[in-house]
Every structure is written in C-alpha cells, then in structure tokens.
Design an enzyme around this catalytic site. Structure first.
Site, PDB file in Angstrom:
ATOM      1  N   TRP A 102       0.824  -1.211   0.000  1.00  0.00           N
ATOM      2  CA  TRP A 102       0.000   0.000   0.000  1.00  0.00           C
ATOM      3  C   TRP A 102       0.854   1.255   0.000  1.00  0.00           C
ATOM      4  O   TRP A 102       0.487   2.259  -0.617  1.00  0.00           O
ATOM      5  CB  TRP A 102      -0.972  -0.037   1.176  1.00  0.00           C
ATOM      6  CG  TRP A 102      -1.915  -1.189   1.073  1.00  0.00           C
ATOM      7  CD1 TRP A 102      -1.965  -2.303   1.862  1.00  0.00           C
ATOM      8  CD2 TRP A 102      -2.919  -1.379   0.067  1.00  0.00           C
ATOM      9  NE1 TRP A 102      -2.939  -3.155   1.418  1.00  0.00           N
ATOM     10  CE2 TRP A 102      -3.539  -2.629   0.331  1.00  0.00           C
ATOM     11  CE3 TRP A 102      -3.356  -0.611  -1.009  1.00  0.00           C
ATOM     12  CZ2 TRP A 102      -4.570  -3.117  -0.472  1.00  0.00           C
ATOM     13  CZ3 TRP A 102      -4.385  -1.105  -1.808  1.00  0.00           C
ATOM     14  CH2 TRP A 102      -4.982  -2.347  -1.533  1.00  0.00           C
ATOM     15  N   ASP A 172      -1.305   6.523   6.483  1.00  0.00           N
ATOM     16  CA  ASP A 172      -2.411   5.649   6.113  1.00  0.00           C
ATOM     17  C   ASP A 172      -2.613   4.690   7.275  1.00  0.00           C
ATOM     18  O   ASP A 172      -1.798   3.807   7.516  1.00  0.00           O
ATOM     19  CB  ASP A 172      -2.055   4.894   4.829  1.00  0.00           C
ATOM     20  CG  ASP A 172      -3.130   3.892   4.406  1.00  0.00           C
ATOM     21  OD1 ASP A 172      -4.121   3.720   5.134  1.00  0.00           O
ATOM     22  OD2 ASP A 172      -2.951   3.261   3.343  1.00  0.00           O
ATOM     23  N   LYS A 196     -12.002  -2.064   8.172  1.00  0.00           N
ATOM     24  CA  LYS A 196     -11.224  -2.917   9.068  1.00  0.00           C
ATOM     25  C   LYS A 196     -11.730  -2.768  10.510  1.00  0.00           C
ATOM     26  O   LYS A 196     -12.258  -3.704  11.088  1.00  0.00           O
ATOM     27  CB  LYS A 196      -9.741  -2.559   9.027  1.00  0.00           C
ATOM     28  CG  LYS A 196      -9.197  -2.195   7.669  1.00  0.00           C
ATOM     29  CD  LYS A 196      -8.954  -3.379   6.765  1.00  0.00           C
ATOM     30  CE  LYS A 196      -8.169  -2.952   5.546  1.00  0.00           C
ATOM     31  NZ  LYS A 196      -7.938  -4.019   4.593  1.00  0.00           N
TER      32      LYS A 196
END
Length: 360
Positions: A102, A172, A196
C-alpha cells in the site's frame, strides 16, 4: 444462526451487537418511518447521526481543535491521489517510507504530481519489518510531507513507534486506526478506510491539521479539494450515509468497551494467543514478520509446505474459520484480529493450530 470465526482482512468483522442494532433499526430508523438508507442527507435526523460520529471520533481519539474530521468516499486509495494533488506543491518533495504494497501504491500516485523520495524501505527483505526512522530533521527544507503506512495487512507488520519529522507527517491508518491510543498532534493528516476497524466499506475517515491546509495547491478539482469538504461538513454532495451510520454505531461500541486503552489491551491479548501458537510450534509455523515489527491486527505465517497449507485451510474452513488464506502475493496464512474479532475466536484458532501441528 451460527456465526463463523471471521478473520477476514477486509471487509472485516463488525461487532455482533452493532449488526443486531442496525438490523433492529433498518426498516424504521428512530420512528421516521424510513430506513437510514432512505433519509435525506439534508434531514435533521441524518445530520444528528453525522455529527454524532464526528463527536465520538473526537472523544475516542482525543482529536484537538487543530484538526478537522472528514468523511469521504473513494477508499484510502483515492487519498493516494488527493494528498499529493493538494499538498505536493512549489517544487517540494514527498518523502516515503516503504513498508508494503500500500505504501508502494501511494508512492506511485504521488509520482504523477511531483518529486518523490524513498527515505527507507524493507522491500529487499520482503517487507518483513518496519524500516524505523528515529528522526527526520536535517536537510529537508524541500519536504512537502513524509508518508507512512502504519500497519501492513499483507505482510503483518506494524509501526509501534512513529517517526519524528520536521515536515508534515501523513499516515495511512486504514488497518489499525482505533486499535490503540494515538497522539493526533504528531500527525498532519491521517486517513483510514472504514472496512477494518471502523465499520463497513464505503466511507473513509480523514483527520487533517488546519495548518497543512494552508499549503494546499490551487486549481484543484472541486471534489478533490479538502477545503470543499471542510466548508461543507463533508456534505458537499451525498455522503455514504449508511456507512457513516454504521461508523457511529461502531464508535459507540468502542466507547462501551472502555475506550482505546482497553481495546489495545484486548488486541494484545488476542494477538498473543496466536503468536504463542506460532512461537511454540518448533518451526512448524513460521512467522513472516520480525518480532519487533509484528502487527496486532494481521498475523502472517507459513507452514512447512504447500500441501500442509492446503490441508490447514481446508480443515480450518470445516471448523468455521473464515479468511485464513494469506494474500495471493505472498501465500501462506493470515489471521486478521481487528477490534471486532472476539477473544473466543482467537482462543479457538490458537487451539486449532496447536492440534493441527500435533496431528501433522
């Protein structure tokens, strides 16, 4: 109905009590005669939900007045674009710490807008650890911001101490926000997809420092400009109302658990059960992450060979464990133990892992 042991990496487990409350309120929300999904986003009933979610986030994360809270769409992946579009200006450089796929994607998007630099990377070690940066003070006058990914779902690594930086720190936090207390003042911008720890997919939380907004580029498309959403309380266009409603319920649940200190303790207890099953297996289970970088959210490991891995996943599925296959890019196994995964599920998995090892 029997519930599975849900270890999916995302979309992930949602607290059962939250799902039951949403089920109860689904058809007739607060005697409106409508579902929350049918309410106008301009109605006073929805406005209360929207602002309640902001208030709960402020309470749980101790967000100071120096920061704004936004509810956006497009997932964390859109933030890979919005951040450099807004802040990579005046020939400055965006600095990245690469700790997984990511962060690589965030870097690739930033390269479309300006100069970038990789400060540190653990790619050569297959992202088995966090490349720690103690400080970042000297010779960085050209720095627009430093970007990190706080938790790496694919590789099972997590920052446990965040770097010091003389330039804006951006993180992030999609896969570990709300899992532990944070010093929000350390960050100029935090972003997190909800799927999540915050609720279902569809909404992305952004916490941005007002000072950072002063550096915003001009000539940004309206919808991709943070100022647009700040001025309109994230209501410039129709927000993902159901996702924000679910977010508010998950935040209420987090408060009921006792807040982030208690949630962190619970997460440590859950992860330790599974890591113990790995560490006590005499090498039958091999962890991907180095000990000092282990994630409390995503536990990654391999078995001795592919046949045993297939057998493990097949037998675990028969025992109602879901989501234990590792990411397709690295294989093996992965147990995601987000906030809503109950202790009982982790106890059951650790017990199963031990029994499977003894049998094989």
């Amino acid at each position: 109905m029997n519930r599975t042991f849900n270890f999916n990496a995302g979309p992930a487990a949602i607290p059962l009590s939250v799902l039951e409350r949403a089920q109860k309120e689904l058809v007739n929300f607060q005697n409106t005669g409508m579902s929350i999904m049918e309410l106008s986003h301009r109605s006073k009933e929805y406005e209360r939900v929207h602002n309640h979610a902001k208030s709960l986030l402020t309470e749980l994360l101790a967000i100071p007045d120096t920061h704004e809270i936004l509810f956006l769409q497009g997932g964390a992946s859109l933030q890979f674009t919005m951040i450099p579009m807004n802040f990579l200006v005046n020939q400055k450089t965006a600095h990245f710490v690469l700790s997984g796929s990511w962060s690589e994607k965030a870097l690739a998007e930033a390269k479309l807008f300006g100069k970038t630099n990789v400060l540190a990377s653990s790619k050569s070690n297959n992202y088995s650890h966090i490349p720690q940066i103690a400080s970042f003070e000297d010779g960085q006058d050209d720095g627009a911001y430093m970007h990190i990914t706080s938790n790496n779902t694919i590789y099972g690594t997590q920052w446990h101490e965040y770097p010091d930086s003389s330039i804006p720190l951006i993180a992030d936090m999609s896969s570990d926000i709300l899992s532990k207390p944070l010093n929000i003042e350390k960050f100029s911008l935090i972003y997190a997809g909800a799927q999540k720890n915050l609720g279902p997919s569809g909404v992305t939380v952004v916490i941005v420092k007002k000072e950072l907004l002063a550096t915003t580029s001009s000539n940004i498309p309206t919808l991709l400009n943070y100022e647009t959403h700040i001025k309109n309380n994230s209501l410039y266009h129709t927000p993902p109302t159901f996702s924000i409603y679910m977010l508010s319920l998950v935040l209420e649940w987090a408060v009921e658990q006792g807040g982030l200190n208690i949630i962190q303790q619970n997460n440590e207890e859950k992860a330790n059960l599974i890591y113990s099953a790995i560490d006590e297996s005499d090498g039958f289970y091999t962890p991907h992450a180095e000990k000092n970088s282990r994630s409390l959210m995503n536990i990654t490991y391999t078995l001795p060979d592919e046949e045993l891995t297939k057998k493990f996943l097949q037998q675990s599925a028969e025992q109602h464990f879901v989501g234990l296959a590792g990411h397709r890019s690295i294989g093996g196994c992965r147990a995601s133990t987000y906030n809503a995964v109950p202790l009982e599920a982790c106890e059951a998995l650790a017990k199963f892992m031990t029994a499977f090892r003894k049998q094989n």
